[in-house]
Design a protein around this motif. Structure first.
Motif, short mmCIF file in Angstrom:
data_model
loop_
_atom_site.label_atom_id
_atom_site.label_comp_id
_atom_site.label_asym_id
_atom_site.label_seq_id
_atom_site.Cartn_x
_atom_site.Cartn_y
_atom_site.Cartn_z
N SER A 1 11.57 10.40 33.60
CA SER A 1 10.24 10.26 32.96
C SER A 1 10.25 10.81 31.54
O SER A 1 9.69 10.19 30.63
N LEU A 2 10.89 11.95 31.34
CA LEU A 2 10.94 12.56 30.01
C LEU A 2 11.72 11.68 29.03
O LEU A 2 11.31 11.49 27.89
N ILE A 3 12.84 11.15 29.47
CA ILE A 3 13.65 10.31 28.59
C ILE A 3 12.96 8.97 28.35
O ILE A 3 12.93 8.47 27.22
N ASN A 4 12.36 8.39 29.38
CA ASN A 4 11.63 7.13 29.17
C ASN A 4 10.44 7.33 28.24
O ASN A 4 10.10 6.42 27.48
N ALA A 5 9.83 8.50 28.25
CA ALA A 5 8.73 8.77 27.32
C ALA A 5 9.23 8.76 25.88
O ALA A 5 8.56 8.23 24.98
N GLN A 6 10.40 9.33 25.64
CA GLN A 6 10.98 9.32 24.30
C GLN A 6 11.34 7.90 23.87
O GLN A 6 11.15 7.51 22.72
N ARG A 7 11.86 7.12 24.80
CA ARG A 7 12.20 5.73 24.49
C ARG A 7 10.93 4.92 24.18
O ARG A 7 10.92 4.10 23.27
N ALA A 8 9.85 5.17 24.91
CA ALA A 8 8.59 4.47 24.67
C ALA A 8 8.05 4.80 23.28
O ALA A 8 7.55 3.91 22.58
N LEU A 9 8.16 6.06 22.87
CA LEU A 9 7.70 6.45 21.53
C LEU A 9 8.46 5.70 20.45
O LEU A 9 7.94 5.47 19.36
N ALA A 10 9.71 5.33 20.74
CA ALA A 10 10.54 4.59 19.78
C ALA A 10 10.42 3.08 19.96
O ALA A 10 11.13 2.32 19.29
N GLY A 11 9.54 2.65 20.86
CA GLY A 11 9.33 1.21 21.09
C GLY A 11 10.40 0.57 21.94
O GLY A 11 10.57 -0.66 21.90
N LEU A 12 11.11 1.35 22.74
CA LEU A 12 12.19 0.84 23.57
C LEU A 12 11.77 0.73 25.02
O LEU A 12 10.87 1.44 25.47
N GLY A 13 12.45 -0.13 25.75
CA GLY A 13 12.16 -0.32 27.16
C GLY A 13 12.61 0.87 28.00
O GLY A 13 13.47 1.67 27.61
N ALA A 14 12.00 0.96 29.18
CA ALA A 14 12.31 2.04 30.11
C ALA A 14 13.67 1.80 30.78
O ALA A 14 14.10 0.65 30.97
N LEU A 15 14.32 2.89 31.10
CA LEU A 15 15.57 2.85 31.85
C LEU A 15 15.25 2.79 33.35
O LEU A 15 14.22 3.27 33.79
N ALA B 1 20.57 9.59 19.43
CA ALA B 1 21.05 8.21 19.31
C ALA B 1 21.46 7.65 20.67
O ALA B 1 21.24 6.46 20.95
N ILE B 2 22.04 8.48 21.51
CA ILE B 2 22.44 8.02 22.84
C ILE B 2 21.19 7.73 23.68
O ILE B 2 21.11 6.70 24.36
N ILE B 3 20.21 8.62 23.64
CA ILE B 3 18.98 8.41 24.40
C ILE B 3 18.29 7.12 23.97
O ILE B 3 17.73 6.39 24.79
N LEU B 4 18.35 6.80 22.69
CA LEU B 4 17.65 5.62 22.16
C LEU B 4 18.56 4.39 22.03
O LEU B 4 18.16 3.40 21.42
#
Length: 125
Positions: free
Chosen positions: A3-17, A93-96
């Motif tokens: 959830s924490l990592i997907n929240a960071q991806r969402a802030l960057a406009g990326l899809g959920a893992l 960069a890896i997270i995103l």
């Protein structure tokens, strides 16, 4: 952690893992290895790489990545790990990156140098 990592991806406009059992397995094995052998490294105590561990755990994607974190006391929690990763350019960069799959592992050694070990393995189908 997902959830924490997907929240960071969402802030960057990326899809959920998506949670992946093989990646959960490979990351858990690596966290256990680091805790049992008191080291912090992407290379396993047997010389394995993250990709070798992912494939050995049954992951069938095309590529992957890994981030690790160790923390003790107030820093031994998922939020501290994600905050540290997001404040470090290579880990951020890896997270995103262009991944679909996710697995996280955690192990704790109360007598070791590092405390708790967080490993996140990523994969792309």
């Amino acid at each position: 952690m997902l959830s924490l990592i997907n929240a960071q991806r969402a802030l960057a406009g990326l899809g959920a893992l998506t949670d992946s059992y093989p990646l959960e397995n490979s990351s858990g094995i690596h966290s256990d290895d680091q805790a049992a052998n008191d080291f912090l490294s992407h290379t396993g105590s047997d010389g394995s790489t993250y990709w070798q561990r992912e494939v050995a755990a049954g992951y069938t994607g095309r590529w992957g990545g890994e981030i690790i974190y160790a923390g003790s006391g107030a820093y031994n929690n998922p939020q501290s790990a994600v905050t540290w990763w997001m404040n470090d350019a290579p880990h951020k960069a890896i997270i995103l990156a262009d991944y679909n799959d996710f697995g996280a592992g955690y192990a704790y050694c109360p007598t070791g140098t590092y405390g708790g070990f967080f490993t996140v393995d990523f994969g792309h189908r």
